[in-house]
Motif scaffolding. Structure first.
Motif, PDB file in Angstrom:
ATOM      1  N   GLU A   4       0.862  -1.185   0.000  1.00 56.59           N
ATOM      2  CA  GLU A   4       0.000   0.000   0.000  1.00 56.59           C
ATOM      3  C   GLU A   4       0.897   1.234   0.000  1.00 56.59           C
ATOM      4  OE1 GLU A   4      -3.358   0.118  -0.037  1.00 56.59           O
ATOM      5  OE2 GLU A   4      -3.696  -2.043   0.182  1.00 56.59           O
ATOM      6  N   THR A   5       0.456   2.276  -0.693  1.00 55.98           N
ATOM      7  CA  THR A   5       1.179   3.547  -0.670  1.00 55.98           C
ATOM      8  C   THR A   5       0.193   4.678  -0.408  1.00 55.98           C
ATOM      9  OG1 THR A   5       0.976   3.867  -3.053  1.00 55.98           O
ATOM     10  CG2 THR A   5       2.972   2.759  -2.259  1.00 55.98           C
ATOM     11  N   HIS A   6       0.721   5.772   0.113  1.00 57.80           N
ATOM     12  CA  HIS A   6      -0.119   6.925   0.444  1.00 57.80           C
ATOM     13  C   HIS A   6       0.783   8.145   0.594  1.00 57.80           C
ATOM     14  CE1 HIS A   6      -3.647   8.931   2.043  1.00 57.80           C
ATOM     15  NE2 HIS A   6      -2.978   9.289   3.121  1.00 57.80           N
ATOM     16  N   ARG A   7       0.218   9.319   0.363  1.00 55.89           N
ATOM     17  CA  ARG A   7       0.928  10.586   0.606  1.00 55.89           C
ATOM     18  C   ARG A   7       0.179  11.372   1.674  1.00 55.89           C
ATOM     19  NH1 ARG A   7       4.727  12.585  -3.192  1.00 55.89           N
ATOM     20  NH2 ARG A   7       4.944  11.155  -4.940  1.00 55.89           N
ATOM     21  N   LEU A   8       0.919  11.823   2.667  1.00 52.13           N
ATOM     22  CA  LEU A   8       0.374  12.722   3.678  1.00 52.13           C
ATOM     23  C   LEU A   8       0.890  14.121   3.387  1.00 52.13           C
ATOM     24  CD1 LEU A   8       0.993  10.625   6.921  1.00 52.13           C
ATOM     25  CD2 LEU A   8      -1.190  10.986   5.756  1.00 52.13           C
ATOM     26  N   TRP A  27      -3.398   5.786   9.049  1.00 54.76           N
ATOM     27  CA  TRP A  27      -3.307   5.200   7.713  1.00 54.76           C
ATOM     28  C   TRP A  27      -2.911   3.728   7.780  1.00 54.76           C
ATOM     29  CZ3 TRP A  27       0.849   3.172   4.912  1.00 54.76           C
ATOM     30  CH2 TRP A  27       0.511   2.780   3.616  1.00 54.76           C
ATOM     31  N   THR A  31      -5.145   0.335   6.408  1.00 56.84           N
ATOM     32  CA  THR A  31      -4.714  -0.619   5.382  1.00 56.84           C
ATOM     33  C   THR A  31      -5.119  -2.050   5.728  1.00 56.84           C
ATOM     34  OG1 THR A  31      -2.535  -1.131   6.325  1.00 56.84           O
ATOM     35  CG2 THR A  31      -2.687   0.774   4.804  1.00 56.84           C
ATOM     36  N   GLU A 131       5.229  17.039   2.170  1.00 59.08           N
ATOM     37  CA  GLU A 131       4.611  15.731   1.971  1.00 59.08           C
ATOM     38  C   GLU A 131       5.501  14.650   2.561  1.00 59.08           C
ATOM     39  OE1 GLU A 131       3.871  15.104  -2.206  1.00 59.08           O
ATOM     40  OE2 GLU A 131       1.881  15.995  -2.019  1.00 59.08           O
ATOM     41  N   HIS A 135       4.906   3.885   2.425  1.00 58.28           N
ATOM     42  CA  HIS A 135       4.850   2.614   1.699  1.00 58.28           C
ATOM     43  C   HIS A 135       4.839   1.502   2.738  1.00 58.28           C
ATOM     44  CE1 HIS A 135       6.827  -0.896  -0.352  1.00 58.28           C
ATOM     45  NE2 HIS A 135       5.841  -0.616  -1.186  1.00 58.28           N
TER      46      HIS A 135
END
Length: 139
Positions: A4-8, A27, A31, A131, A135
């Motif tokens: 899983e990936t994400h941007r804060l 987050w 997931t 940001e 990951h």
């Protein structure tokens, strides 16, 4: 095995340590991954990431003051000042700290110690949009 990936996104308040533990924990929980490795990456050259004590705010103040002495600002100290007198010192402070962190995930949460928190360490004087790329690899 899943990824899983994400941007804060954050707005810093100028120099200092900005707590980011809560959104990271949230987050990871969302997931549904219970065991794995969390990587945090800061795609900037004038701020960094750190894990540090989260109980006593004077620790963060002392760290910030230490870096002021370790890498001072000054127009006669550096050639690179394209964005002001705090520009090159910010790059040096980033180089002395970390752009990335790796934290094991155990039982659905980053395995932080009881007194540990995750921080974005802003090295510029004025607030900036920042940001952190997350990951998570696990199951």
């Amino acid at each position: 095995m899943r990824q899983e990936t994400h941007r804060l996104s954050f707005r810093s308040h100028g120099k200092g340590l900005l707590p980011v533990t809560r959104p990271v924990l949230e987050w990871v929980r969302q997931t549904g991954i219970s065991t794995g490795l969390l990587t945090l990456w800061c795609p900037h050259t004038s701020c960094s990431l750190t894990v540090q004590e989260n109980a006593d705010p004077s620790v963060r103040e002392d760290i910030a003051h230490y870096f002021e002495r370790l890498v001072p600002e000054g127009k006669d100290l550096y050639r690179h000042m394209d964005e002001g007198p705090d520009d090159m010192p910010a790059h040096l402070r980033t180089m002395l700290t970390q752009s990335g962190l790796s934290i094991p995930v155990v039982e659905g949460a980053p395995s932080l110690g009881v007194w540990q928190g995750i921080y974005l360490f802003e090295h510029r004087r004025v607030p900036h949009h920042r940001e952190i790329v997350l990951h998570l690899l696990g199951e």
